[in-house]
Design a protein around this motif. Structure first.
Motif, PDB file in Angstrom:
ATOM      1  N   UNK A  14       5.471  -5.517   9.066  1.00  0.00           N
ATOM      2  CA  UNK A  14       4.199  -4.869   9.421  1.00  0.00           C
ATOM      3  C   UNK A  14       3.814  -3.830   8.369  1.00  0.00           C
ATOM      4  N   UNK A  15       4.768  -2.985   7.989  1.00  0.00           N
ATOM      5  CA  UNK A  15       4.462  -1.938   7.016  1.00  0.00           C
ATOM      6  C   UNK A  15       4.186  -2.515   5.633  1.00  0.00           C
ATOM      7  N   UNK A  16       4.753  -3.679   5.328  1.00  0.00           N
ATOM      8  CA  UNK A  16       4.551  -4.257   3.997  1.00  0.00           C
ATOM      9  C   UNK A  16       3.084  -4.521   3.702  1.00  0.00           C
ATOM     10  N   UNK A  17       2.278  -4.792   4.742  1.00  0.00           N
ATOM     11  CA  UNK A  17       0.850  -5.014   4.527  1.00  0.00           C
ATOM     12  C   UNK A  17       0.144  -3.729   4.133  1.00  0.00           C
ATOM     13  N   UNK A  18       0.758  -2.599   4.416  1.00  0.00           N
ATOM     14  CA  UNK A  18       0.204  -1.315   3.999  1.00  0.00           C
ATOM     15  C   UNK A  18       0.691  -0.963   2.594  1.00  0.00           C
ATOM     16  N   UNK A  19       1.999  -1.033   2.384  1.00  0.00           N
ATOM     17  CA  UNK A  19       2.566  -0.559   1.119  1.00  0.00           C
ATOM     18  C   UNK A  19       2.115  -1.404  -0.070  1.00  0.00           C
ATOM     19  N   UNK A  20       1.807  -2.691   0.131  1.00  0.00           N
ATOM     20  CA  UNK A  20       1.375  -3.490  -1.023  1.00  0.00           C
ATOM     21  C   UNK A  20      -0.028  -3.105  -1.483  1.00  0.00           C
ATOM     22  N   UNK A  21      -0.767  -2.359  -0.643  1.00  0.00           N
ATOM     23  CA  UNK A  21      -2.062  -1.825  -1.063  1.00  0.00           C
ATOM     24  C   UNK A  21      -1.935  -0.435  -1.683  1.00  0.00           C
ATOM     25  N   UNK A  22      -0.792   0.207  -1.458  1.00  0.00           N
ATOM     26  CA  UNK A  22      -0.572   1.556  -1.967  1.00  0.00           C
ATOM     27  C   UNK A  22       0.169   1.574  -3.302  1.00  0.00           C
ATOM     28  N   UNK A  23       1.102   0.638  -3.478  1.00  0.00           N
ATOM     29  CA  UNK A  23       1.982   0.651  -4.644  1.00  0.00           C
ATOM     30  C   UNK A  23       1.853  -0.641  -5.440  1.00  0.00           C
ATOM     31  N   UNK A  24       2.279  -0.583  -6.693  1.00  0.00           N
ATOM     32  CA  UNK A  24       2.367  -1.778  -7.525  1.00  0.00           C
ATOM     33  C   UNK A  24       3.709  -1.780  -8.248  1.00  0.00           C
ATOM     34  N   UNK A  25       4.044  -2.923  -8.850  1.00  0.00           N
ATOM     35  CA  UNK A  25       5.311  -3.098  -9.561  1.00  0.00           C
ATOM     36  C   UNK A  25       5.037  -3.485 -11.009  1.00  0.00           C
ATOM     37  N   UNK A  26       6.071  -3.583 -11.790  1.00  0.00           N
ATOM     38  CA  UNK A  26       5.887  -3.973 -13.191  1.00  0.00           C
ATOM     39  C   UNK A  26       5.316  -5.384 -13.292  1.00  0.00           C
TER      40      UNK A  26
END
Length: 628
Positions: A33-45
């Motif tokens: 559930x939280x992953x749908x939030x964090x992928x809009x907040x953070x990015x990776x290399x």
């Protein structure tokens, strides 16, 4: 590097539903559930595209990999900034990876495991360059390491830690550890395994003393309103046990932090820091607000390095009831539903105002595993091959899953970039199976069951309780293999007992119907490699079947050492064919997944359209726009 200006028309706000309360607004989150939030907040290399390929994100290009596969060099873009306005540099990436490598890492456990097990050293050689040295060549590192590790801000996180540690001095390491040990001993007592455990077995009993200790340490207590459960008729009620479990996690982190050496203290304390609930981020959106039980609001990051996102806000509504979430989409209250059942997908797909994506899950599959150690019914390969020939696999899968799954033939599911479609189907041919068994020395007894040297082709097939589809397939398999002189008795067991009595050494079972999930990067060495066979010392590893085959090991090693993705795909194709024909598993199915969108959701065109056939249909959600 210059940011790309948007060309899409003005966008309405994007409204999304998730089915649970968020945990941490950071890489510490491990729930879907939280992953749908964090992928809009953070990015990776790096990031994964809709084809399952790896492409640059914060990096300006794919990593340079040394000839021996050990040294990975990544150059970062220069236009990325944090939501507080500070620049993102290699120091942030180095800081993130050092936490991930720490023995006290409190990121998502899968992230921690990859960096701890695979990485020997990380260096920032200049402001925009990171050099990662692996312990051994490991091709999946681009996916499970670089694409799956969000970068966090060094300066802001250190400031949050300093604020936390200034108040943590009120509690000693010994005091926190003693409280943790006392609770663990009480909740792990023998009485707690009985049918009616006493109140002392529940964490809620210890909530007041955990609250007191955490408060004494200067920490903030979790908001109790976040912890609820649903009872009858969709009624939401407080869940004191879930709240206490959150306190127990914080207490454990506190004890670990106070006892940790200086380099590991931030890693141990990370989940305790305020920055988890008021994050500094670099993604397309930044944190706005969180109302427990209701919603999370994200605000557009106008300084996002790729382009200016369309929606000025993303409202993420917390709707735990799937039926209510589906109704919210149909009525226009939300624009995107990340998880949709097959039944709901069929209905939603008929609505002209909606779009439904349908895809095979590339990260999971189900199987029947055989114990191949000597003395077990299916230790010999011909017995396993005959078993496969006695089941009409595709028909059985369709019947067991109601048509909501896709039959698989090997360990890489169809939705994966590394899937090899040329692996042959299982052949349904009971007469040929009988002939194979007879040629291999098996003889039908008076009871109609094959036997060889006193060993009957007879097994208990264990299935996890409460899994209706698995149980149905097991009963179909039992009835079909009976016609081939193979006897199965299906047993439903609690997963805790399966872990202890089947999956852990000494592995006292003949057949088990289970599943693997979250299989990123297609590295199957822990499941099929000789090094990971369970032993008296290594009782809980993934290779519980006892399968050890030098040919399979060679193919596993070759695929993991090949950094060229196309060559690795070829190597994995050989491995799929080999395990299909010789391995310890009879492969069953992967789930067919669905997500649903308002037809108003499109993209700005910078990263292509939404791919409704891909598991990674969300890969370009930073470019989504919502027609007004």
């Amino acid at each position: 590097m210059e940011s790309i200006e948007p060309t899409a028309p003005p966008s309405a706000d994007l409204r999304v539903a998730i089915d649970g309360e968020p945990s941490y607004f950071s890489p510490a989150a491990a729930d879907s559930a939280t992953s749908w939030i964090t992928r809009l907040l953070y990015t990776s290399l790096l990031r994964i595209d809709n084809h399952g390929g790896v492409i640059p994100d914060l990096a300006i290009a794919l990593p340079g990999v040394s000839a021996d596969g050990l040294k990975w060099t990544v150059h970062l873009r220069t236009d990325a900034t944090w939501s507080d306005g500070s620049p993102l540099t290699s120091a942030d990436a180095l800081f993130t990876f050092q936490i991930a490598r720490s023995a006290d890492c409190s990121f998502n456990p899968q992230t921690c495991a990859v960096w701890q097990q695979r990485v020997a050293k990380v260096e920032a050689t200049d402001r925009t360059t990171i050099v990662i040295t692996l312990k051994a060549s490991y091709a999946p590192f681009d996916t499970v390491g670089l694409a799956d590790t969000p970068i966090i801000p060094k300066v802001a996180t250190e400031a949050s830690y300093a604020a936390f540690f200034a108040g943590a001095g009120g509690v000693s390491a010994a005091e926190a550890s003693a409280e943790s040990a006392k609770i663990d001993e009480a909740t792990g007592a023998v009485a707690c395994t009985g049918a009616t455990p006493p109140p002392s077995c529940g964490l809620a009993k210890y909530a007041p003393e955990m609250e007191a200790l955490l408060t004494k340490a200067g920490g903030k207590l979790p908001d109790k309103t976040r912890f609820t459960s649903t009872k009858g008729a969709g009624q939401t009620v407080p869940d004191p046990e879930a709240y206490a479990a959150s306190l127990r996690t914080k207490l454990g982190d506190l004890a670990l932090t106070l006892a940790a050496s200086q380099p590991d203290k931030i890693a141990a304390a990370y989940r305790l820091l305020d920055i988890n609930l008021a994050p500094v981020t670099e993604g397309p959106y930044k944190f706005g607000s969180y109302t427990p039980g209701q919603s999370v609001e994200l605000l557009r990051n106008d300084g996002y390095y790729r382009f200016k996102p369309g929606p000025s806000k993303v409202e993420i509504q917390i709707i735990k009831d799937p039926a209510k979430a589906t109704d919210a989409l149909k009525s226009g209250q939300i624009d995107f539903l990340p998880v949709v059942t097959s039944e709901a997908a069929a209905t939603l797909g008929q609505d002209p105002n909606l779009k439904v994506s349908t895809f095979p899950d590339p990260t999971s599959y189900y199987y029947i595993a055989f114990n191949v150690r000597p003395g077990h019914a299916f230790a010999e390969l011909p017995a396993r091959q005959a078993f496969a020939m006695c089941i009409d696999q595709k028909a059985a899968v369709s019947s067991a899953t109601g048509g909501g799954a896709i039959a698989v033939k090997a360990q890489v599911p169809p939705g994966s970039f590394f899937h090899d479609p040329t692996v042959p189907d299982y052949v349904f041919d009971p007469p040929a199976a009988n002939e194979l068994l007879k040629r291999s020395g098996w003889v039908v007894g008076s009871d109609g069951i094959y036997a060889k040297k006193g060993l009957k082709l007879k097994a208990d097939l264990f299935v996890r309780a409460g899994e209706a589809q698995r149980l149905k397939f097991a009963t179909i398999a039992r009835d079909q293999v009976k016609k081939c002189g193979i006897s199965l008795k299906v047993h439903e067991e609690a997963f805790s007992l399966i872990n202890q009595d089947i999956l852990d050494y000494p592995n006292k079972f003949d057949a088990y119907l289970g599943g693997w999930v979250n299989l990123a990067g297609s590295d199957d060495s822990t499941i099929f490699g000789c090094e990971h066979v369970t032993t008296p010392v290594n009782i809980s590893d993934d290779n519980f079947t006892g399968f050890c085959d030098p040919n399979a090991d060679a193919l596993l090693n070759a695929s993991n050492a090949e950094s060229d993705r196309q060559k690795r795909k070829s190597a994995l194709g050989q491995l799929q064919a080999y395990l299909h024909a010789n391995g310890p598993y009879y492969f069953l199915w992967t789930d067919e997944g669905h997500r649903a969108y308002s037809a108003k959701v499109t993209t700005n065109g910078r990263e292509g359209p939404i791919d409704y056939t891909s598991f990674y249909d969300f890969w370009n959600e930073d470019s989504w726009v919502v027609a007004k």
